[in-house]
Scaffold this motif. Structure first.
Motif, PDB file in Angstrom:
ATOM      1  N   TYR A 119      53.590  -2.115 105.652  1.00  0.00           N
ATOM      2  CA  TYR A 119      53.885  -2.226 107.091  1.00  0.00           C
ATOM      3  C   TYR A 119      52.898  -1.563 107.955  1.00  0.00           C
ATOM      4  O   TYR A 119      52.743  -2.118 109.059  1.00  0.00           O
ATOM      5  N   THR A 120      52.311  -0.417 107.773  1.00  0.00           N
ATOM      6  CA  THR A 120      51.568   0.182 108.595  1.00  0.00           C
ATOM      7  C   THR A 120      50.361  -0.517 108.771  1.00  0.00           C
ATOM      8  O   THR A 120      49.786  -0.798 109.917  1.00  0.00           O
ATOM      9  N   ARG A 122      50.022  -3.790 108.444  1.00  0.00           N
ATOM     10  CA  ARG A 122      50.391  -5.129 108.983  1.00  0.00           C
ATOM     11  C   ARG A 122      50.586  -4.866 110.506  1.00  0.00           C
ATOM     12  O   ARG A 122      50.189  -5.627 111.278  1.00  0.00           O
ATOM     13  N   PHE A 123      51.053  -3.698 110.851  1.00  0.00           N
ATOM     14  CA  PHE A 123      51.238  -3.293 112.319  1.00  0.00           C
ATOM     15  C   PHE A 123      49.760  -3.054 112.652  1.00  0.00           C
ATOM     16  O   PHE A 123      49.298  -3.892 114.036  1.00  0.00           O
ATOM     17  N   MET A 124      48.951  -2.383 112.148  1.00  0.00           N
ATOM     18  CA  MET A 124      47.468  -2.109 112.675  1.00  0.00           C
ATOM     19  C   MET A 124      46.804  -3.337 112.839  1.00  0.00           C
ATOM     20  O   MET A 124      45.374  -3.381 113.492  1.00  0.00           O
ATOM     21  N   GLY A 130      47.231  -4.688 117.566  1.00  0.00           N
ATOM     22  CA  GLY A 130      46.870  -3.872 116.047  1.00  0.00           C
ATOM     23  C   GLY A 130      45.710  -3.076 116.419  1.00  0.00           C
ATOM     24  O   GLY A 130      44.654  -3.439 116.957  1.00  0.00           O
ATOM     25  N   ILE A 131      45.641  -1.750 116.258  1.00  0.00           N
ATOM     26  CA  ILE A 131      44.586  -0.772 116.505  1.00  0.00           C
ATOM     27  C   ILE A 131      43.511  -1.236 115.597  1.00  0.00           C
ATOM     28  O   ILE A 131      42.168  -1.159 116.167  1.00  0.00           O
TER      29      ILE A 131
END
Lengths: 291, 273
Positions: A119-120, A122-124, A130-131
């Protein structure tokens, strides 16, 4: 109490639980793999059909695809893990306060739940906010239109990165231990002879480290073949089936299409591969003489 | 002018910083997002007024992650409490005695450790449906033992191997039997190692995802499965996901720190010293 009954009393309870939790499912899956068993129609395995389930796998393009995905994923994740792990170990083995602090940090990524890692990342990697995506776009503007997880190659690559993120630091710790065990006078002698740093690494460090590197590579290969959680939480096997590993295909066959017989056969193909690797792992750890 | 030493030093700090960034950034980003107000979640802003809204959201209905956290805790703790005594006894016998079939048993234990979880869960799914153990904590504890027990046997065996046998022999000569010796001599000496194995087993069960994904529906869901509930009709609520993630991570980090000296023995099952 005789010696025999003491040993039995000590070992039997654990072996009983292992039989109930591991041996039983393994044998059950083996017998199921030779039977027709559609879970939606029957709660128990059906007719004996010999090797049909196995034969079916080799004509199944989704199975062939999952083998290819697993192979590429394993090669990328093992390669990245060993290279980055070794690189970090070489930097961090030197004494110093900063390095000591970083060595403590090394244990954290591994402790993060793999499902959460999926998830992390995927988020980033989200193309809008996304960072990691934004950082990469800032350095390589050409990648601005790239949606990482919608691209077949990059999705598999980033899946490997989530795996590397946890394992490379762990391998670094393992390599640091091995590096510290090398006596320093070998290096000093070589330096007096006029060796360059690269020569020291190539001809002293690397050969002395190679047993540990082999063990680390085998261990990581086994765990790469077992990787599952991030496929569910990061890519869902997609885009298309570009990140569907064999593990995920077994899961899909068993719990989405509910074809337990076929899923058992597929899982046995995975077990055979992992057993062969485990054999080499045990050999590498304990030598031919066994445990 | 910069001396050679200065340049090396700057180089070291620079590579160190890159490594710190690699290790800590994903964790930091989840930690940061967990405290972001909703409107900042979809931006890469670093400065904002922190809020506990996400934690409130995941603890209140309809998500109600409180019981899920409790489930994770009960399942992990029970698995460890059942596995450790069995593992200590078996590890002690494997380390201290030579008996027929010992090698075969040990290799079998090691191989079960490497089994892909999807293989284990497949037959249990069918079995648990018949035994009505789907969506129960007992079912999950049972299946989690399949990864925790083999692993702790190997790990504790490594620690017993490293323990000198002289004290045990003295105790046997003084008239204690094997069980008394194990109970009063070996066990106290092993305590730190047993705690290490227990912490590792707890972390594995706490982070476990696949078994819970397949074998739970509502009642026995664990916190890692809760992550899936942060999906909404409009996409994943990353602030809720991050808050949940932080609750998943924090206990594991604290536990990891307590056993950091044994981390490598832990992951390689005591094999690499």
């Amino acid at each position: 109490m005789t010696r025999k009954s003491t040993i039995f009393a000590l070992v039997a309870p654990a072996m009983l639980v292992i039989t109930a939790t591991s041996t039983y499912p393994l044998l059950f899956a083996l017998t199921s793999s030779f039977r027709r068993w559609q879970l939606s129609k029957s709660p128990t395995p059906g007719k004996f059909i010999g090797f049909d389930n196995y034969a079916r796998a080799f004509g199944d393009r989704f199975f062939v695809n999952s083998i290819q995905v697993t192979a590429v994923f394993t090669i990328i994740s093992v390669g990245l893990t060993i290279l980055i792990g070794l690189g970090m170990a070489l930097v961090l083995q030197k004494p110093g306060r900063l390095n000591g602090f970083i060595r403590t940090l090394l244990i954290f990524p591994f402790a993060v739940s793999p499902a959460l890692k999926g998830y992390t990342f995927r988020f980033m990697l989200n193309p809008e906010y996304g960072i990691i995506d934004q950082m990469i776009d800032a350095i390589f503007p050409a990648s601005a239109d790239l949606v990482w997880l919608a691209n077949e190659f990059w999705a598999l690559f980033w899946l490997s990165v989530t795996e590397t993120y946890g394992w490379a630091p762990l391998m670094a710790l393992m390599f640091i231990g091995a590096l510290n065990a090398i006596p320093t006078d070998i290096f000093e002698a070589a330096k007096v002879e006029g060796s360059t740093n690269w020569q020291l690494f190539r001809h002293i460090t690397l050969p002395l480290l190679s047993p540990v590197i082999i063990i680390a590579t085998l261990l990581k290969t086994i765990f790469s073949l077992k990787m599952f959680d991030q496929v569910v939480t990061m890519t869902g096997g997609g885009p298309g089936r570009a990140t569907q590993t064999l593990n995920h295909y077994v899961y899909h066959t068993a719990f989405v299409t509910l074809d337990m017989g076929y899923a058992s056969a597929l899982s046995y193909i995975l077990i055979i591969v992992i057993s062969i690797l485990s054999y080499f792992y045990i050999r590498a750890l304990y030598g031919k003489g066994g445990i | 002018m910069l001396t050679r030493k200065k340049i090396t030093e700057i180089g070291n700090v620079l590579t160190g910083s890159i490594i710190i960034l690699f290790l800590a950034f994903p964790i930091f980003w989840i930690g940061l997002t967990a405290f972001k107000p909703e409107r900042y979640v979809f931006s890469t802003k670093f400065s904002f007024a922190p809020t506990l809204d996400s934690f409130r959201a995941i603890l209140q209905a309809p998500l109600s992650f409180g019981p899920l956290t409790l489930n994770s805790l009960i399942i992990s703790a029970s698995t460890v409490i059942i596995a450790l005594p069995l593992a200590v006894m078996a590890a002690y016998a494997f380390s201290r005695y030579r008996f027929r079939g010992q090698q075969a048993l040990l290799i079998w234990v090691l191989i079960t450790q490497f089994l892909p979880p999807v293989v284990v869960v497949l037959p249990f799914f069918a079995l648990f449906r018949q035994l009505q153990l789907v969506d129960t904590k007992i079912g999950l504890i049972w299946i989690n033992l399949s990864i925790v027990l083999p692993y702790s046997i190997w790990m504790i065996k490594g620690f017993v191997d490293a323990l000198p046998t002289e004290i045990e022999q003295a105790s046997l000569i003084d008239g204690c039997n094997e069980f008394q010796t194990l109970r009063y001599i070996t066990l106290p000496l092993l305590a730190p190692s047993i705690i290490t194995a227990g912490v590792f087993s707890f972390i594995m069960t706490w982070n476990e995802f696949l078994f819970a994904l397949i074998l739970t529906r509502q009642e026995a869901r664990t916190l890692t499965i809760g992550l899936l509930s942060t999906h909404t009709a409009t996409g994943i609520r990353w602030d809720w996901m991050s808050a949940t993630g932080l609750i998943v991570m924090i206990p594991v980090f604290i536990l990891s720190l307590t056993i950091r000296k044994h981390f490598i023995q832990g992951m390689t099952m005591g094999a690499v010293k």
